[in-house]
Enzyme design. Sequence first.
Site, PDB file in Angstrom:
ATOM      1  CG  ASN A  33      -1.653   1.431   1.487  1.00 26.80           C
ATOM      2  OD1 ASN A  33      -2.020   2.024   0.620  1.00 26.80           O
ATOM      3  ND2 ASN A  33      -2.203   1.498   2.594  1.00 26.80           N
ATOM      4  CE  LYS A  35       0.090   3.439   4.626  1.00 24.42           C
ATOM      5  NZ  LYS A  35      -0.102   3.415   6.083  1.00 24.42           N
ATOM      6  CG  HIS A 118      -5.641   1.891   4.893  1.00 24.71           C
ATOM      7  ND1 HIS A 118      -5.273   2.749   5.863  1.00 24.71           N
ATOM      8  CD2 HIS A 118      -4.775   0.995   4.945  1.00 24.71           C
ATOM      9  CE1 HIS A 118      -4.241   2.400   6.278  1.00 24.71           C
ATOM     10  NE2 HIS A 118      -3.604   1.165   5.636  1.00 24.71           N
ATOM     11  CD  GLU A 120      -3.108   5.656   6.526  1.00 24.80           C
ATOM     12  OE1 GLU A 120      -2.963   5.644   5.244  1.00 24.80           O
ATOM     13  OE2 GLU A 120      -1.969   4.992   7.246  1.00 24.80           O
ATOM     14  CD  GLU A 188      -3.458  -2.839   7.198  1.00 26.65           C
ATOM     15  OE1 GLU A 188      -2.296  -3.024   6.686  1.00 26.65           O
ATOM     16  OE2 GLU A 188      -4.080  -1.865   6.766  1.00 26.65           O
ATOM     17  N   GLY A 194       2.154   1.849  10.688  1.00 20.86           N
ATOM     18  CA  GLY A 194       3.247   3.044  10.708  1.00 20.86           C
ATOM     19  C   GLY A 194       3.848   3.329  11.857  1.00 20.86           C
ATOM     20  CB  SER A 230       4.954  -2.278  11.957  1.00 20.44           C
ATOM     21  OG  SER A 230       4.394  -0.784  12.237  1.00 20.44           O
TER      22      SER A 230
HETATM   23  P1  PGA Z   1       2.847   0.009   7.393  1.00 25.18           P
HETATM   24  O1  PGA Z   1       1.321   0.487   6.870  1.00 25.18           O
HETATM   25  O2  PGA Z   1       3.584  -1.393   6.903  1.00 25.18           O
HETATM   26  O3  PGA Z   1       3.709   1.060   7.136  1.00 25.18           O
HETATM   27  O4  PGA Z   1       2.721  -0.107   8.993  1.00 25.18           O
HETATM   28  C1  PGA Z   1       0.495  -0.745   6.504  1.00 25.18           C
HETATM   29  C2  PGA Z   1      -0.717  -0.062   5.875  1.00 25.18           C
HETATM   30  O5  PGA Z   1      -1.122   0.875   6.424  1.00 25.18           O
HETATM   31  O6  PGA Z   1      -1.340  -1.072   5.541  1.00 25.18           O
END
Ligand code: PGA
Length: 268
Positions: A33, A35, A118, A120, A188, A194, A230
């Site tokens: 992803n 983003k 997601h 976000e 997740e 993140g 992560s």
């Molecule tokens: P990350 O993000 O691997 O940077 O923690 C995962 C995601 O947002 O799908």
Amino acid sequence: MLIWNQKKYFGGFHLGTKDNQKRGKMTKILAGNWKLNKNTMEVRKFFQRIAGSPCLDEVKIAIFPAIVTLQASIDSSKDLKLSLGSQNSSEHIQGAFTGEISASVVAEMGARLALLGHSERRSLFGEADQVLSRKVKAAQEAKLKVCFCIGETLQEREENQTDLVLKRQLEVGLSLANKASEIWIAYEPVWAIGTGKVASVEQVQQAHHFIKNQLTSLGFNSVSILYGGSVKPDNAAALASIPNVDGFLVGGASLEVESLEAIAKAMK
Ligand code: PGA
């Protein structure tokens, strides 16, 4: 030998590589992803660099670029054994919906997947379970395979609400979904995205087991469950060996070919 191009690859997505088929083992999924990262030139460079990489055979790679670079991603990965998708798509296919992304146009462009739900999108753009259920339906009707994200916040985990939250997100979010279509679920935990804080093996194992049971009782049988939050080269092997972990959804570590390759290697 399987001959791959994007269409055939998707047709055979369930089959796994020839070696793994012989062993009766499914090839794991490694989804990236991106983003709101990478401009058009950076996208092109990434696909040039990944061409010929062993990771394309080790796992099933899927990339979700930002929508503005989706066409450039499709064009520059035409001959590669990987799949592409949008990070969001609308519940509406067309009409007076300024700024929305039509799932049918995403499919027409040549993408095969839609990432929906997601955290976000849920927390920063106010997407709740109900609207997500309509987005899932619209994406599936446009023949996109859905990667549907779920996960609890830290507060919900601390209040022992994890199972309840996951159950609600699945029940409502998938309430309009076509049960005959293959679907990916990305678990997740919001607190692991993140942050560098990865969920423990035990937490992932419990959540994936719970999700699998929920999906079975909801009547979904063609499902892959990915872990996200992560994931990095140094924790990928331990996470990949957990039962019911069919792959990963990776943010930060999917931006560079080297780290994606290292994760793929650790997943074998
Ligand atoms: P990350 O993000 O691997 O940077 O923690 C995962 C995601 O947002 O799908």
